[in-house]
Every structure is written in C-alpha cells, then in structure tokens.
Design a protein around this motif. Structure first.
Motif, PDB file in Angstrom:
ATOM      1  N   LEU A   1      77.032  50.373   9.174  1.00 16.64           N
ATOM      2  CA  LEU A   1      75.589  50.238   9.371  1.00 16.64           C
ATOM      3  C   LEU A   1      75.066  51.287  10.347  1.00 16.64           C
ATOM      4  N   LYS A   2      75.847  51.535  11.387  1.00 13.93           N
ATOM      5  CA  LYS A   2      75.435  52.555  12.351  1.00 13.93           C
ATOM      6  C   LYS A   2      75.386  53.930  11.702  1.00 13.93           C
ATOM      7  N   GLU A   3      76.414  54.224  10.885  1.00 11.89           N
ATOM      8  CA  GLU A   3      76.418  55.511  10.189  1.00 11.89           C
ATOM      9  C   GLU A   3      75.243  55.607   9.222  1.00 11.89           C
ATOM     10  N   THR A   4      74.962  54.483   8.540  1.00  8.86           N
ATOM     11  CA  THR A   4      73.829  54.485   7.611  1.00  8.86           C
ATOM     12  C   THR A   4      72.517  54.703   8.347  1.00  8.86           C
ATOM     13  N   GLU A   5      72.399  54.065   9.522  1.00  3.39           N
ATOM     14  CA  GLU A   5      71.180  54.264  10.310  1.00  3.39           C
ATOM     15  C   GLU A   5      71.031  55.722  10.735  1.00  3.39           C
TER      16      GLU A   5
ATOM     17  N   VAL B   1      69.963  57.608   7.650  1.00  2.56           N
ATOM     18  CA  VAL B   1      68.554  57.315   7.360  1.00  2.56           C
ATOM     19  C   VAL B   1      67.641  58.017   8.355  1.00  2.56           C
ATOM     20  N   GLY B   2      68.064  58.067   9.631  1.00  2.60           N
ATOM     21  CA  GLY B   2      67.260  58.775  10.625  1.00  2.60           C
ATOM     22  C   GLY B   2      67.125  60.251  10.303  1.00  2.60           C
ATOM     23  N   LEU B   3      68.253  60.871   9.900  1.00  4.26           N
ATOM     24  CA  LEU B   3      68.191  62.286   9.530  1.00  4.26           C
ATOM     25  C   LEU B   3      67.304  62.497   8.303  1.00  4.26           C
ATOM     26  N   MET B   4      67.430  61.587   7.330  1.00  3.22           N
ATOM     27  CA  MET B   4      66.593  61.721   6.134  1.00  3.22           C
ATOM     28  C   MET B   4      65.121  61.527   6.473  1.00  3.22           C
TER      29      MET B   4
ATOM     30  N   SER C   1      77.333  65.645   7.160  1.00  2.00           N
ATOM     31  CA  SER C   1      78.797  65.472   7.271  1.00  2.00           C
ATOM     32  C   SER C   1      79.166  64.422   8.310  1.00  2.00           C
ATOM     33  N   SER C   2      78.221  63.569   8.663  1.00  5.86           N
ATOM     34  CA  SER C   2      78.498  62.553   9.684  1.00  5.86           C
ATOM     35  C   SER C   2      78.952  61.233   9.081  1.00  5.86           C
ATOM     36  N   HIS C   3      79.018  61.154   7.768  1.00  4.03           N
ATOM     37  CA  HIS C   3      79.433  59.907   7.122  1.00  4.03           C
ATOM     38  C   HIS C   3      80.938  59.724   7.302  1.00  4.03           C
TER      39      HIS C   3
ATOM     40  N   GLU D   1      87.015  60.929   6.726  1.00  2.00           N
ATOM     41  CA  GLU D   1      88.345  60.494   6.284  1.00  2.00           C
ATOM     42  C   GLU D   1      88.864  61.376   5.160  1.00  2.00           C
ATOM     43  N   PHE D   2      87.966  61.836   4.278  1.00  3.06           N
ATOM     44  CA  PHE D   2      88.387  62.747   3.217  1.00  3.06           C
ATOM     45  C   PHE D   2      88.882  64.069   3.797  1.00  3.06           C
TER      46      PHE D   2
END
Length: 250
Positions: free
Chosen positions: A135-139, A142-145, A192-194, A199-200
């Motif tokens: 959720l934090k990564e998604t936030e 979303v903030g960047l978008m 690239s923050s996801h 992990e990839f």
C-alpha cells in the motif's frame, strides 16, 4: 452274782440298740440331706428353665438356629457389600483413567490450537506487513502519477491560454510574428520504485552472478526461495506457469 451280769448284758443291749437307732437316724438324716440337696438342685434347674422360657417368650434369648441364620445372613450381606465395593473401586479406577486420558487429549488439543493460532497470527502479521508495504508503494506511485498529471494539466492550461491569445490577436488584425517559445520538453520517466521491480532486478543480478561459476542452468528448486519467484507463486491466484512443477527445469 448272776444278777449283775444280767444287768450288764441288758445295759449293753440297750446301748447297742440306741447306737443302732442313732446310726439309723444318722443314715436317715444323711438321706434327707441328700434329698434336700437334690431338691435344691431340681429347684434351681426348674428356676433356670423357667427363666429360659420367660426369656424366650420376651425375646431376650434366641435359639441357636436363629443365631446361625442371622450370622449367615450377615456374612452374605458383608460378602455382597465387599463385592459392590470392589465393583465401585473398579468403576472409580476406570473413570479416573478416562479422566486422565481426556485431560491428556484436551491438553494436546489445546497445544495444537495454540500452535495453530500462533502460526495463523504470524501469517496474518506477515500478510499485514506485506499489504502495508504494498500500500505504501502504491501510494508513492499514485503520488508520482498525480504529480505528472498535475504537470500535464498545467501544460495543457498554458497551451490553451496561448491559443486564446493567438486567436485574439488574429481577430484584431494585429498579427505580430514572434519567435515561438520552445515547447517544454517532456521526458518519459519510468517508475522503478515498485517492490516487484526491485525483486526482479535482484533476480537478474543473482542469475548473472552464478553464470560465470556454473556453465549449466541451475535447478529451479534452488531459485524458488528468491523473493521474485516466491511472489509469483504466492500472489498469482491462477498461475499460468508452474515453475515448481516443471520437470525439465528441475
């Protein structure tokens, strides 16, 4: 001289007669005493018999047969009580054994439930942490978008404002040729923050690190613990590629 002799004989006869009578009297007295003693004994026996009969009639004494029957009944009752007591003790031992077994079973079940609860809580906490991190990564994404959308909106408004100015100038016939200001350069930015992307990258770096040391492809089972593959196996609800069941890779 002859007369005194006769007197002496007569006196002797009288004395003998008296002695005989005394002996007879003594014998009679002795016999009477014996009869008296026998009568006393008989009277005592009769009195004892009378007392015995009276005791039997009043219930103070019982016959031997009655005593024997009562003793037999008491012995049978004692035997029955002993048998019942033995059965009660056996039943008590069985109940105590069942209680011990039940307590042991409940204790094992309680331990199993506690272990399952701890495991479920640990999994829930781990899942909550993963969800919170995602959720934090998604936030962040979303903030960047939102920032990019806001920048695009500002550029769009600026373009529309300039178009309105140009239309207004052309309508008044006062066209002034000006050097157009260079359009703002938009650069395509990749996020690239996801976490899965990171992990990839780690997965690719791991493959590159083991390539010089091993000319052959490593077994897939040795790569499954890596975060990227673990995420693929756990988060894909309907996996299209089952890496853990591929015989050619294992």
């Amino acid at each position: 001289r002859r007369r005194p002799s006769n007197d002496h004989d007569a006196q002797a006869m009288v004395i003998d007669s008296l002695r005989q009578q005394v002996q007879d009297l003594v014998s009679q007295v002795t016999a009477l005493n014996g009869k008296l003693v026998k009568s006393y004994d008989r009277f005592s026996d009769l009195e004892d018999a009378l007392h015995h009969l009276s005791a039997l009639n009043t219930g103070l004494l019982v016959e031997k047969a009655q005593v024997t029957a009562e003793l037999t009944r008491l012995m049978e009752k004692a035997t029955d009580e002993a048998a019942r007591r033995g059965q009660a003790e056996s039943a008590r031992a069985e109940i105590e054994q069942e209680l011990d077994d039940l307590s042991a079973g409940l204790f094992d079940q309680a331990n199993t439930m506690v272990a399952e609860a701890r495991l479920a809580r640990a999994m829930s906490e781990r899942k909550a942490e993963d969800t919170e991190r995602a959720l934090k990564e998604t936030e962040e994404v979303v903030g960047l978008m939102q920032k990019q959308m806001q920048a695009l909106q500002e550029d769009k408004e600026e373009s529309e404002r300039r178009m309105e100015e140009m239309k207004a100038r052309m309508g008044k016939g006062k066209w002034v040729d000006r050097t157009p200001s260079p359009a703002p350069a938009y650069s395509l930015s990749l996020l690239s923050s996801h976490q899965p992307y990171q992990e990839f990258l780690l997965f690719v770096a791991h493959l590159r690190s083991i390539r010089p040391t091993s000319p052959q492809m490593p077994a897939m089972t040795t790569l499954l613990p890596l975060p990227f593959l673990s995420r693929l196996l756990s988060e894909d609800t309907d996996p299209t590629v089952r890496l853990d069941l591929a015989p050619s890779l294992n």
